[in-house]
Design a protein around this motif. Structure first.
Motif, PDB file in Angstrom:
ATOM      1  N   GLN A 111      82.756  78.120 -23.894  1.00  0.00           N
ATOM      2  CA  GLN A 111      81.485  78.360 -23.186  1.00  0.00           C
ATOM      3  C   GLN A 111      81.719  78.665 -21.703  1.00  0.00           C
ATOM      4  OE1 GLN A 111      78.709  75.077 -23.748  1.00  0.00           O
ATOM      5  NE2 GLN A 111      79.179  74.926 -25.921  1.00  0.00           N
ATOM      6  N   GLY A 112      82.967  78.522 -21.250  1.00  0.00           N
ATOM      7  CA  GLY A 112      83.271  78.841 -19.852  1.00  0.00           C
ATOM      8  C   GLY A 112      82.973  77.708 -18.883  1.00  0.00           C
ATOM      9  N   ILE A 113      82.821  76.482 -19.395  1.00  0.00           N
ATOM     10  CA  ILE A 113      82.610  75.348 -18.491  1.00  0.00           C
ATOM     11  C   ILE A 113      83.836  74.430 -18.542  1.00  0.00           C
ATOM     12  CG2 ILE A 113      80.090  75.383 -18.623  1.00  0.00           C
ATOM     13  CD1 ILE A 113      80.231  73.196 -20.751  1.00  0.00           C
ATOM     14  N   THR A 114      83.931  73.514 -17.573  1.00  0.00           N
ATOM     15  CA  THR A 114      85.010  72.522 -17.619  1.00  0.00           C
ATOM     16  C   THR A 114      84.734  71.619 -18.819  1.00  0.00           C
ATOM     17  OG1 THR A 114      85.316  72.551 -15.229  1.00  0.00           O
ATOM     18  CG2 THR A 114      86.051  70.571 -16.399  1.00  0.00           C
ATOM     19  N   PRO A 115      85.672  71.537 -19.757  1.00  0.00           N
ATOM     20  CA  PRO A 115      85.370  70.722 -20.949  1.00  0.00           C
ATOM     21  C   PRO A 115      85.165  69.243 -20.628  1.00  0.00           C
ATOM     22  CG  PRO A 115      87.202  72.223 -21.379  1.00  0.00           C
ATOM     23  CD  PRO A 115      86.923  72.299 -19.904  1.00  0.00           C
ATOM     24  N   LEU A 116      86.063  68.683 -19.797  1.00  0.00           N
ATOM     25  CA  LEU A 116      86.012  67.242 -19.548  1.00  0.00           C
ATOM     26  C   LEU A 116      86.040  66.997 -18.039  1.00  0.00           C
ATOM     27  CD1 LEU A 116      85.990  64.575 -21.165  1.00  0.00           C
ATOM     28  CD2 LEU A 116      88.488  64.614 -21.142  1.00  0.00           C
ATOM     29  N   ALA A 117      84.932  66.465 -17.509  1.00  0.00           N
ATOM     30  CA  ALA A 117      84.871  66.154 -16.077  1.00  0.00           C
ATOM     31  C   ALA A 117      85.597  64.837 -15.854  1.00  0.00           C
ATOM     32  CB  ALA A 117      83.416  66.028 -15.634  1.00  0.00           C
ATOM     33  N   HIS A 118      86.521  64.853 -14.902  1.00  0.00           N
ATOM     34  CA  HIS A 118      87.265  63.615 -14.648  1.00  0.00           C
ATOM     35  C   HIS A 118      87.506  63.436 -13.160  1.00  0.00           C
ATOM     36  CE1 HIS A 118      89.874  60.217 -15.453  1.00  0.00           C
ATOM     37  NE2 HIS A 118      90.835  60.757 -14.728  1.00  0.00           N
ATOM     38  N   GLY A 119      87.508  62.207 -12.735  1.00  0.00           N
ATOM     39  CA  GLY A 119      87.861  61.869 -11.357  1.00  0.00           C
ATOM     40  C   GLY A 119      89.224  61.211 -11.358  1.00  0.00           C
ATOM     41  N   GLY A 120      90.199  61.849 -10.731  1.00  0.00           N
ATOM     42  CA  GLY A 120      91.564  61.328 -10.730  1.00  0.00           C
ATOM     43  C   GLY A 120      91.738  60.197  -9.734  1.00  0.00           C
ATOM     44  N   GLN A 121      91.299  59.020 -10.111  1.00  0.00           N
ATOM     45  CA  GLN A 121      91.543  57.800  -9.345  1.00  0.00           C
ATOM     46  C   GLN A 121      92.089  56.800 -10.357  1.00  0.00           C
ATOM     47  OE1 GLN A 121      87.635  56.879  -7.782  1.00  0.00           O
ATOM     48  NE2 GLN A 121      87.761  58.448  -6.168  1.00  0.00           N
ATOM     49  N   ALA A 122      92.953  55.898  -9.889  1.00  0.00           N
ATOM     50  CA  ALA A 122      93.662  55.028 -10.841  1.00  0.00           C
ATOM     51  C   ALA A 122      92.710  54.297 -11.780  1.00  0.00           C
ATOM     52  CB  ALA A 122      94.536  54.041 -10.076  1.00  0.00           C
ATOM     53  N   TRP A 123      91.607  53.803 -11.247  1.00  0.00           N
ATOM     54  CA  TRP A 123      90.709  53.039 -12.127  1.00  0.00           C
ATOM     55  C   TRP A 123      90.020  53.937 -13.153  1.00  0.00           C
ATOM     56  CZ3 TRP A 123      85.463  53.745 -12.683  1.00  0.00           C
ATOM     57  CH2 TRP A 123      84.809  54.486 -11.691  1.00  0.00           C
ATOM     58  N   GLN A 124      89.745  55.210 -12.757  1.00  0.00           N
ATOM     59  CA  GLN A 124      89.113  56.122 -13.723  1.00  0.00           C
ATOM     60  C   GLN A 124      90.128  56.550 -14.783  1.00  0.00           C
ATOM     61  OE1 GLN A 124      86.155  59.055 -12.285  1.00  0.00           O
ATOM     62  NE2 GLN A 124      86.880  58.517 -10.243  1.00  0.00           N
ATOM     63  N   ASP A 125      91.370  56.814 -14.343  1.00  0.00           N
ATOM     64  CA  ASP A 125      92.419  57.165 -15.309  1.00  0.00           C
ATOM     65  C   ASP A 125      92.555  56.040 -16.336  1.00  0.00           C
ATOM     66  OD1 ASP A 125      92.810  59.299 -13.587  1.00  0.00           O
ATOM     67  OD2 ASP A 125      94.663  58.504 -12.704  1.00  0.00           O
ATOM     68  N   VAL A 171      78.571  67.162 -15.130  1.00  0.00           N
ATOM     69  CA  VAL A 171      77.953  67.183 -16.467  1.00  0.00           C
ATOM     70  C   VAL A 171      76.441  67.377 -16.333  1.00  0.00           C
ATOM     71  CG1 VAL A 171      77.626  65.896 -18.619  1.00  0.00           C
ATOM     72  CG2 VAL A 171      79.796  65.701 -17.370  1.00  0.00           C
ATOM     73  N   ILE A 172      75.861  66.700 -15.353  1.00  0.00           N
ATOM     74  CA  ILE A 172      74.412  66.808 -15.137  1.00  0.00           C
ATOM     75  C   ILE A 172      74.027  68.263 -14.852  1.00  0.00           C
ATOM     76  CG2 ILE A 172      72.590  66.237 -13.449  1.00  0.00           C
ATOM     77  CD1 ILE A 172      73.952  63.407 -13.265  1.00  0.00           C
ATOM     78  N   GLU A 173      74.833  68.921 -14.025  1.00  0.00           N
ATOM     79  CA  GLU A 173      74.504  70.294 -13.622  1.00  0.00           C
ATOM     80  C   GLU A 173      74.961  71.352 -14.618  1.00  0.00           C
ATOM     81  OE1 GLU A 173      76.120  70.179  -9.679  1.00  0.00           O
ATOM     82  OE2 GLU A 173      74.593  68.696  -9.170  1.00  0.00           O
ATOM     83  N   GLY A 174      75.652  70.919 -15.665  1.00  0.00           N
ATOM     84  CA  GLY A 174      76.097  71.881 -16.674  1.00  0.00           C
ATOM     85  C   GLY A 174      77.374  72.608 -16.309  1.00  0.00           C
ATOM     86  N   ASP A 175      78.061  72.157 -15.258  1.00  0.00           N
ATOM     87  CA  ASP A 175      79.353  72.751 -14.911  1.00  0.00           C
ATOM     88  C   ASP A 175      80.457  72.210 -15.799  1.00  0.00           C
ATOM     89  OD1 ASP A 175      78.121  74.129 -12.874  1.00  0.00           O
ATOM     90  OD2 ASP A 175      78.479  72.528 -11.411  1.00  0.00           O
ATOM     91  N   ALA A 176      80.188  71.056 -16.399  1.00  0.00           N
ATOM     92  CA  ALA A 176      81.169  70.448 -17.312  1.00  0.00           C
ATOM     93  C   ALA A 176      80.429  70.004 -18.572  1.00  0.00           C
ATOM     94  CB  ALA A 176      81.859  69.260 -16.657  1.00  0.00           C
ATOM     95  N   GLY A 177      81.196  69.887 -19.674  1.00  0.00           N
ATOM     96  CA  GLY A 177      80.579  69.527 -20.948  1.00  0.00           C
ATOM     97  C   GLY A 177      80.421  68.027 -21.129  1.00  0.00           C
ATOM     98  N   ALA A 178      81.461  67.257 -20.754  1.00  0.00           N
ATOM     99  CA  ALA A 178      81.432  65.830 -21.068  1.00  0.00           C
ATOM    100  C   ALA A 178      82.197  65.027 -20.034  1.00  0.00           C
ATOM    101  CB  ALA A 178      82.039  65.590 -22.451  1.00  0.00           C
ATOM    102  N   GLN A 179      81.928  63.739 -20.010  1.00  0.00           N
ATOM    103  CA  GLN A 179      82.666  62.792 -19.161  1.00  0.00           C
ATOM    104  C   GLN A 179      82.871  61.506 -19.945  1.00  0.00           C
ATOM    105  OE1 GLN A 179      80.482  61.084 -15.839  1.00  0.00           O
ATOM    106  NE2 GLN A 179      82.336  60.479 -14.751  1.00  0.00           N
ATOM    107  N   GLN A 180      84.083  61.006 -19.899  1.00  0.00           N
ATOM    108  CA  GLN A 180      84.325  59.662 -20.420  1.00  0.00           C
ATOM    109  C   GLN A 180      84.091  58.719 -19.255  1.00  0.00           C
ATOM    110  OE1 GLN A 180      86.613  56.845 -19.824  1.00  0.00           O
ATOM    111  NE2 GLN A 180      85.070  56.045 -21.231  1.00  0.00           N
ATOM    112  N   MET A 181      83.157  57.785 -19.422  1.00  0.00           N
ATOM    113  CA  MET A 181      82.900  56.828 -18.329  1.00  0.00           C
ATOM    114  C   MET A 181      82.073  55.672 -18.875  1.00  0.00           C
ATOM    115  SD  MET A 181      83.374  55.878 -15.250  1.00  0.00           S
ATOM    116  CE  MET A 181      84.592  57.139 -14.897  1.00  0.00           C
ATOM    117  N   GLY A 182      82.107  54.546 -18.158  1.00  0.00           N
ATOM    118  CA  GLY A 182      81.271  53.406 -18.531  1.00  0.00           C
ATOM    119  C   GLY A 182      79.793  53.745 -18.376  1.00  0.00           C
ATOM    120  N   ASP A 183      78.937  52.838 -18.838  1.00  0.00           N
ATOM    121  CA  ASP A 183      77.514  53.193 -18.914  1.00  0.00           C
ATOM    122  C   ASP A 183      76.790  53.171 -17.569  1.00  0.00           C
ATOM    123  OD1 ASP A 183      77.779  50.444 -19.006  1.00  0.00           O
ATOM    124  OD2 ASP A 183      76.788  50.211 -20.956  1.00  0.00           O
ATOM    125  N   TRP A 184      77.536  52.871 -16.457  1.00  0.00           N
ATOM    126  CA  TRP A 184      76.926  53.084 -15.144  1.00  0.00           C
ATOM    127  C   TRP A 184      76.682  54.578 -14.920  1.00  0.00           C
ATOM    128  CZ3 TRP A 184      81.467  50.485 -16.085  1.00  0.00           C
ATOM    129  CH2 TRP A 184      82.656  51.185 -15.870  1.00  0.00           C
TER     130      TRP A 184
END
Ligand code: GAL
Length: 419
Positions: free
Chosen positions: A179-193, A257-270
């Motif tokens: 679809q031309g979007i970033t498949p997985l939005a991720h923040g490269g910080q140790a706790w997010q990794d 993900v909210i803006e549709g630039d990425a498809g998904a994010q793995q993250m806690g429910d915050w």
């Protein structure tokens, strides 16, 4: 806090000042150290602030930005060392124990007894809210880290069902790539990794392996073939990140993900707090689902307000804050905004959206089925030193600084050295 409690406290304070031969100046304010600086987090905290201000208590805010609270804990050390503890501090699991051990926290026993906390707080949380039998903290919520957040339009365009396994997840991420979007939005910080890594550990190995490798830090599990698979999946998942992921804050990944630039994010429910702040509706504009392969299991963490030792004059305001945190109506108002579920077990799910209802039901099921475990990345599996050792290896591997072979060799060594 009930009127009776306030009266009792006032009487106690008056007696103490008589005995001391001088009046104690009342300080009707609380200073609160926390890391809730993202939109959804700040909105949720505001509920507490307004509750207290309605009682005439002044809120002195001490925000320390940085997801998962690493920076906040550093700031706290400086304050306590200087002999200037805040009234209350947002804190996670094992950190609470460390501070309690130092003997710098307050005693909430009378309030807890008066309000019957013991009967309504799950044992897994009381393990941290109490130290040596003494109540020292008021739990605000229960979060859970094994979630996946998906953009609604991207998901509809994909047309498949919600992925139930890592293979199905890859199929969906491939479709997002097309679809031309970033498949997985991720923040490269140790706790997010490490939040993503603990999800993958659970997906690949199941709850018993998670406990073996992470809760018990068993050296064999840490260098096992199953762990090799985990690291291989991490490499594969990193292939779906955009090139600018390093250092990105988690809420900016949610915004993609909210803006549709990425498809998904793995993250806690915050993360749900961010989707709601953007006026999105769960099940339509975005999907919440358990991270593929972890269904039936819950990795939890709970934010608690630890009450620090304060002067006699500041005690009433501190107890009023603890009481406000435990108030059932507050627990609903706060957690419906924050994305978490109540820390109390006596609250029904009427006011919660579909994700919240799912979260509450699954938490209860996981507790009953013994498929509930503490999150490593969020302070509920290991003390800070061991957690840091996990962070280092996971992050270096995800950034390609060490190979999977090296990660498998280093993990048990780093953990053993930190224990
Ligand atoms: C977690 C905390 C959440 C949320 C998140 C990101 O550790 O429990 O409340 O704030 O970090 O900052």
């Amino acid at each position: 806090m009930t009127i009776r409690m306030i009266a009792k406290l006032a009487a106690g304070t008056a007696l103490a000042s008589l005995a001391a031969g001088h009046a104690i100046a009342q300080d009707n304010s609380v200073e609160v150290l926390h890391w809730w600086t993202a939109g959804g987090e700040a909105a949720a905290l505001n509920v507490l602030k307004e509750n207290l201000e309605a009682q005439g208590i002044t809120w002195n805010d001490m925000p320390v930005a940085g997801g998962a609270g690493g920076n906040a804990m550093t700031a706290l050390r400086a304050r306590v060392t200087a002999g200037d503890s805040p009234t209350a501090v947002q804190m996670l699991g094992f950190d609470i124990r460390d501070w309690a051990e130092l003997g710098v926290v307050g005693n909430l026993n009378d309030l807890a007894e008066e309000e019957g906390w013991e009967a309504v707080i799950p044992a897994a949380l009381q393990d941290f809210s109490r130290y040596d039998g003494q109540w020292i903290a008021a739990p605000v919520n229960v979060h859970s880290t094994n979630w996946l957040w998906i953009n609604g339009d991207a998901f509809q365009a994909y047309g498949g069902g919600e992925p139930q396994s890592l293979d199905e997840l890859y199929a969906m991420l491939d479709a997002f790539e097309e679809q031309g979007i970033t498949p997985l939005a991720h923040g490269g910080q140790a706790w997010q990794d490490t939040t993503m890594w603990e999800n993958v550990v659970l997906a690949v190995g199941g709850i018993d392996f998670y406990r073996d490798a992470i809760i018990d830090a068993n050296a064999d599990a840490l260098s096992s073939d199953t762990m090799r698979e985990v690291f291989d999946h991490m490499t594969r998942l990193a292939g779906y990140f955009d090139p600018n992921f390093s250092g990105r804050d988690w809420n900016l990944a949610s915004a993609m993900v909210i803006e549709g630039d990425a498809g998904a994010q793995q993250m806690g429910d915050w993360a749900k707090g961010e989707f709601l702040r953007a006026d999105l509706t769960p099940g339509e504009d975005f999907m919440c689902m358990r991270f593929p392969g972890t269904q039936g299991n819950v990795l939890f963490n709970s934010d608690q307000f630890v009450m620090f030792e304060v002067g006699e004059g500041a005690r009433d305001a501190q107890l009023a804050m603890a009481s406000a945190v435990m108030d059932p109506a507050f627990q609903v108002a706060f957690n419906t905004v924050k994305g978490s579920v109540p820390a109390r077990t006596d609250i029904d799910d009427t006011e919660f959206d579909a994700c919240g209802k799912q979260g509450m039901a699954e938490l209860a099921e996981a507790a009953a089925n013994d498929t509930l475990a503490g999150s490593l990345a969020h302070g509920h599996a290991q003390p800070a030193a061991v957690q840091e050792a996990f962070f280092d290896v996971v992050t270096q591997h995800l950034n390609g600084q060490i190979s999977t072979d090296e990660a498998l060799e280093r993990l048990p060594q780093a953990i053993a050295a930190a224990q």
